[in-house]
Scaffold this active site. Structure first.
Site, short mmCIF file in Angstrom:
data_model
loop_
_atom_site.label_atom_id
_atom_site.label_comp_id
_atom_site.label_asym_id
_atom_site.label_seq_id
_atom_site.Cartn_x
_atom_site.Cartn_y
_atom_site.Cartn_z
N SER A 143 0.86 -1.18 0.00
CA SER A 143 0.00 0.00 0.00
C SER A 143 0.90 1.22 0.00
CB SER A 143 -0.87 0.00 1.26
OG SER A 143 -1.53 1.25 1.45
N TYR A 156 -2.28 -1.10 10.55
CA TYR A 156 -2.22 -1.26 9.10
C TYR A 156 -0.90 -0.74 8.53
CZ TYR A 156 -3.74 -1.05 4.21
OH TYR A 156 -3.86 -1.21 2.85
#
Length: 267
Positions: A143, A156
């Site tokens: 990401s 995350y």
């Protein structure tokens, strides 16, 4: 259907929808056999199998909650019984928006378990076989949050930074495996920014209400803070990038963290 990946078996985790299914479809279109994976409803499994089948490629579905290392081992073993894993795409993941003060142990363990530990376990199980055969491709779907941080995403962000680091270590350890002719073994990460998947539709719909129902204006508003291009990527864009990384031409592309983020991480 092309034949660039004919005879190759690809395991794509979290691949019954969204980015994972788009990657699986791109690989199938070049002849790869696809091991689909997820924890979806039966209708989603059937739809994913039908989409891959429409390319002319063979596909099977495998399940397993990858937060459990035993389930990772069982998944890899089941796919390997079908065919040696030549391509591993670690796509399954989860996100929880929560501050450090609000996060509890269960949230941390779940996010790290799926987004990072599961990737490690799958990689340690498939990479030795790839080296022995002289060809292998590992693609970790990280990401932009493996490159830059945002508030209220500590588990995350930690998992994705960890995945980028894991990618680099594995790339170094397997850089000399195989040959140019065999294709070598490469390990790379793709780092998407905003991607147009069903997961972001509620946010777009909420913004659209503020813009008189104008969906395009809603997307631009949503992306304005982070993504300079002001346009989302499509899942097929990520699939196309994954397909290139699986090609023979990419035999010297390893240890890369490829942003597909409209300039987000260039700021």
């Amino acid at each position: 259907m092309g034949d660039m990946l004919k005879g190759r078996t690809a395991l794509v985790t979290g691949s019954t929808s969204g980015i994972g299914l788009a990657i699986a479809t791109s690989l199938a279109e070049e002849g790869a056999r696809i091991a689909l994976h997820g924890l979806p409803k039966q209708e989603e499994i059937d739809a994913a199998l039908a989409q891959i089948g429409a390319t002319g490629a063979e596909a099977r579905f495998f399940d397993g909650d990858l937060r459990d290392p035993d389930k990772v081992e069982a998944l890899v073993a089941a796919v390997a019984d079908w065919g040696p894993v030549d391509i591993l795409v670690n796509n399954a993941g989860m996100q929880k928006t929560v501050t450090i003060a609000e996060a509890d142990r269960a949230v941390w363990d779940a996010v790290i378990g799926l987004n990072l530990s599961a990737c490690f376990h799958a990689m340690r199980l498939v990479l030795p076989g790839m080296k022995a055969r002289g060809f292998g491709r590992v693609i970790n779907i990280a990401s932009v949050h493996g490159i830059v941080a945002s508030q209220a995403k500590a588990p995350y962000v930690a998992s994705k930074f960890g995945l980028v680091g894991l990618t680099k270590v594995a790339a170094l350890e397997y850089a000399d495996a195989g040959t140019r002719e065999s294709g070598g073994v490469t390990v790379n990460a793709i780092c998407p920014g905003w991607v147009e998947t069903p997961l972001i539709e509620p946010q777009i719909a909420a913004r659209a209400e503020q813009h008189g129902g104008d969906r395009d204006a809603a997307v631009r508003s949503l992306l304005a803070e982070k993504q300079p291009s002001l346009r989302t990527a499509e899942p097929s864009d990520i699939g196309a990038a994954a397909l290139y990384l699986c090609s023979r031409a990419a035999h010297n592309v390893t240890g890369v963290s490829l942003p597909i983020d409209g300039g987000w991480t260039s700021q």
